[in-house]
Design a protein around this motif. Structure first.
Motif, PDB file in Angstrom:
ATOM      1  N   LEU A 140       0.829  -1.185   0.000  1.00 54.07           N
ATOM      2  CA  LEU A 140       0.000   0.000   0.000  1.00 54.07           C
ATOM      3  C   LEU A 140       0.872   1.247   0.000  1.00 54.07           C
ATOM      4  N   LEU A 141       0.237   2.376  -0.212  1.00 60.81           N
ATOM      5  CA  LEU A 141       0.890   3.681  -0.148  1.00 60.81           C
ATOM      6  C   LEU A 141       1.950   3.921  -1.217  1.00 60.81           C
ATOM      7  N   GLN A 142       1.808   3.245  -2.366  1.00 60.72           N
ATOM      8  CA  GLN A 142       2.599   3.677  -3.520  1.00 60.72           C
ATOM      9  C   GLN A 142       1.795   4.785  -4.180  1.00 60.72           C
ATOM     10  N   ARG A 143       2.428   5.506  -5.078  1.00 60.99           N
ATOM     11  CA  ARG A 143       1.660   6.499  -5.837  1.00 60.99           C
ATOM     12  C   ARG A 143       0.819   5.785  -6.887  1.00 60.99           C
ATOM     13  N   HIS A 144      -0.403   6.253  -7.064  1.00 61.96           N
ATOM     14  CA  HIS A 144      -1.250   5.636  -8.073  1.00 61.96           C
ATOM     15  C   HIS A 144      -1.983   6.650  -8.910  1.00 61.96           C
TER      16      HIS A 144
END
Ligand code: ZN
Length: 419
Positions: A140-144
């Motif tokens: 989670l918490l990657q850029r998307h």
């Protein structure tokens, strides 16, 4: 960032962090019991009874829900007022219209009757936090960058625009070729669209995107489409089963469908218990501006009894098969009424030949109208349908063949219909 948007973002983060996985049945049962009791005790709606027992609440459907719109909602908005706001948004394609702090949305009903939904800012934040937690690829918490194809935008969807998430709305009323250019230019990491749009994108030679996750929404994802889309994007196609009444199911990292039983309590109305087919009666733990309690959906879900390797104890579904309206009313060899599930008809047509590109089937009066592309496949399809009748012990139907014509992208696709 101004104070208001900070608050909004914190609300989403709070929900995001509070969503938990359930790997123990007893823990889930206890959680559901507590949330359901809370909901029944505090619904605040004039329509529903004052009782803490679920069985005291009437089972309702969309028709009853819409007829009692004014007394069901707890924010004093009338149906006329809500329709006016929703229709104005549709017309202007500007979806920021609100009544006070309540967003109004219009659902794309498949059978003419359109549903209205009311969502408060708090509910919208919760929804966004929940859907992000359930659907974002791990870690989670990657850029998307999310590309979302829908027939109408709403404040609900805009609320996902936060954190490291950039969300773009693609209006299905505009031509797909234009969207393909934008997609190529923005290179989204997550692609969300109705199954028929994913199918067209997968078939396009001009599309150059390679999203990390592909999610099918709003329509039944049929096996042959799943195969085509997953081949093009080299991954499993995920599904969100979401309707006006709530976010009801999602696929886990194993790619299997689970009901969101930490949001909704689901009673089963069996259509055919042996094959696991049922219609869900849903009670939502958190909807408060427009409580959803014992609301029966006109969908056919198919239960999967095997536990899932992901460890979640949320009820698994083999598939979402379609709507109850799609079940064909036919007769068996002895003239006894028989319910033929749409899936059997779909399979009969697909197995006829791999040259069938598109099809639609409508059962009216006593004939089955079969629309094919290319129409030259009709002998193969005829043979396969006759085989189906023998296999199922049915009286054969009269068939009328015609060329298939593509519908509008904004129309929900239903390949098999009982009219
Ligand atoms: Zn799973």
């Amino acid at each position: 960032m101004n104070g208001m948007s900070m608050f909004r973002k914190l609300g989403i983060v709070k929900e995001f962090l509070s969503v938990k996985d359930f790997t123990c049945k007893e823990a889930l049962k206890a959680y559901q019991k507590e949330k359901l009791a809370e909901r029944l005790a505090t619904h605040g709606s004039r329509f529903y009874p004052n009782s803490t027992k679920l069985e005291d609440f009437p089972i309702i459907n969309k028709k009853i829900f819409m007829e009692n719109f004014d007394t069901i909602n707890t924010v004093g908005i009338s149906k006329d007022e809500a329709f006016k706001v929703a229709l104005a948004s549709e017309e202007s394609r500007n979806f920021s219209n609100k009544i006070g702090y309540i967003s109004v949305g219009l659902s794309s009903g498949t059978s003419g009757s359109r549903g209205l939904f009311l969502v408060s800012e708090e509910e919208s934040r919760r929804w966004a936090g929940y859907i992000l937690k359930r659907m974002l690829p791990k870690p989670l918490l990657q850029r998307h960058k999310i590309a979302f194809f829908l027939r109408a935008n709403s404040n609900l969807y805009e609320s996902v625009n936060s954190l490291a998430i950039k969300f773009s709305f693609y209006d299905l009323l505009q031509p797909l070729e234009e969207h393909i250019e934008t997609l190529n230019a923005t290179q989204p990491t997550i692609l969300i669209a109705p199954a028929q749009v994913l199918r067209l994108l997968a078939l396009s030679d001009d599309l150059t995107i390679n999203p990390k996750k592909v999610i099918s929404v709003a329509e039944v994802l049929e096996e042959e489409d799943e195969e085509l889309i997953s081949q093009r994007f080299s991954q499993k196609v995920h599904q969100v089963y979401q309707c006006t009444e709530g976010f009801l199911a999602h696929t886990c990292e194993e790619g299997n469908l689970h009901l969101n039983e930490d949001r909704v309590y689901i009673e089963k109305e069996w259509i055919d218990e042996k094959s696991g087919r049922f219609s869900p009666i849903i009670s939502d733990f958190f909807r408060s501006s427009q409580p959803v309690i014992r609301y029966k959906l006109d969908d056919i879900l198919v239960l999967e009894k095997e536990p899932c390797a992901c460890g979640s104890v949320f009820t698994r579904l083999k598939k979402i098969e379609g709507r109850c309206d799609d079940i064909l009313n036919v007769k068996d060899k002895n003239g006894v009424p028989y319910l033929l599930f749409p899936d059997f008809v779909r399979r009969a047509i697909i197995r006829a030949s791999d040259k069938v590109e598109e099809y639609a089937v409508e059962h009216r009066e006593d004939a089955l109208h079969v629309y094919l592309q290319p129409l030259s496949m009709k002998d193969e399809v005829e043979e396969s349908l006759q085989k189906l009748y023998v296999e199922q012990g049915l009286e054969s139907l009269e068939h009328v063949y015609d060329a298939y014509e593509m519908g509008k992208l904004t129309d929900k696709r239903r390949r098999v219909k009982q009219l």
